[in-house]
Write a protein that holds these residues in place. Structure first.
Motif, short mmCIF file in Angstrom:
data_model
loop_
_atom_site.label_atom_id
_atom_site.label_comp_id
_atom_site.label_asym_id
_atom_site.label_seq_id
_atom_site.Cartn_x
_atom_site.Cartn_y
_atom_site.Cartn_z
N ARG A 1 49.55 -15.39 38.72
CA ARG A 1 51.08 -15.00 38.15
C ARG A 1 50.61 -14.51 36.89
O ARG A 1 50.09 -15.03 36.18
N PRO A 2 51.43 -13.45 36.67
CA PRO A 2 51.46 -13.07 35.10
C PRO A 2 52.01 -14.09 34.12
O PRO A 2 52.94 -14.77 34.55
N VAL B 1 37.90 -20.44 31.16
CA VAL B 1 38.74 -19.93 30.43
C VAL B 1 39.92 -19.42 31.38
O VAL B 1 39.69 -18.47 32.02
N GLY B 2 41.00 -19.82 31.42
CA GLY B 2 42.05 -19.21 32.22
C GLY B 2 42.72 -18.09 31.44
O GLY B 2 43.36 -18.43 30.56
N VAL B 3 42.92 -16.93 32.04
CA VAL B 3 43.75 -15.73 31.37
C VAL B 3 44.60 -15.33 32.46
O VAL B 3 44.60 -15.61 33.58
N TYR B 4 45.39 -14.42 32.01
CA TYR B 4 46.52 -13.98 32.67
C TYR B 4 46.17 -12.44 32.91
O TYR B 4 45.76 -11.79 32.08
N ASP C 1 47.78 -15.25 25.29
CA ASP C 1 47.96 -14.61 24.15
C ASP C 1 47.17 -15.08 23.14
O ASP C 1 47.65 -15.40 21.86
N GLU C 2 45.87 -15.18 23.24
CA GLU C 2 44.99 -16.02 22.35
C GLU C 2 43.79 -15.00 21.70
O GLU C 2 42.75 -15.57 21.30
N ALA C 3 44.15 -13.94 21.94
CA ALA C 3 43.22 -12.73 21.50
C ALA C 3 42.32 -12.87 20.28
O ALA C 3 41.44 -12.91 19.65
#
Length: 159
Positions: free
Chosen positions: A133-134, A105-108, A80-82
């Motif tokens: 995982r979400p 960069v790790g995203v979900y 949640d870093e948009a």
């Protein structure tokens, strides 16, 4: 002449002021003890390292990273870093003065806004790693995904 009652009032005020200042001084002294403890621990550790570690090993310095320092991996977990991730990555890429690096960069999977911002940076040094995982999960979980991706790239010779 000053009336005796005025002298008694002045003496009482002086006594109350002196007691208040003593109370405040004691409070300041007590609240400073934690800072003194941190300083004492720092100087004790510094002395210990001078006696033991620095006799056998040179101090680490930034100018020694260049040249044969090898590739550097920067791991950035992002949930949640948009709102901030795009400008942060652009500033990182523009300001980093190091010849060989990769930014993982790790995203979900359930955070498409952050994924879109990272993809919008469009730099060959940035690798997007999607966690299995979400989110949100723990930061350690995301960092484990990033670590595995960095090791895989190093094994393949990409880094």
């Amino acid at each position: 002449m000053i009336a005796m009652s005025a002298l008694y009032a002045l003496a009482a005020f002086h006594g109350a002021t002196r007691e208040a200042l003593a109370f405040v001084s004691a409070g300041l002294a007590l609240s400073s003890l934690d800072g003194l403890a941190v300083d004492a621990a720092f100087f004790a550790r510094l002395a210990w390292r001078r006696v033991t570690v620095y006799r056998h090993h040179a101090r680490a310095q930034a100018d020694r990273l260049g040249g044969d320092g090898g590739a550097m991996a920067i791991l950035v977990p992002a949930w949640d870093e948009a709102a901030v991730i795009g400008p942060m990555l652009r500033a990182l890429v523009a300001g980093l003065d190091y010849p060989d690096y990769r930014v993982f960069v790790g995203v979900y999977p359930n955070d498409p806004a952050t994924q879109a911002e990272v993809a919008g940076v469009r730099d060959q040094c940035i690798t997007i790693v999607t966690c299995t995982r979400p989110g949100p999960t723990t930061k350690a979980d995301c960092l484990n995904h990033l670590w595995r991706a960095a090791v895989a790239d190093e094994t393949r010779g990409i880094m």
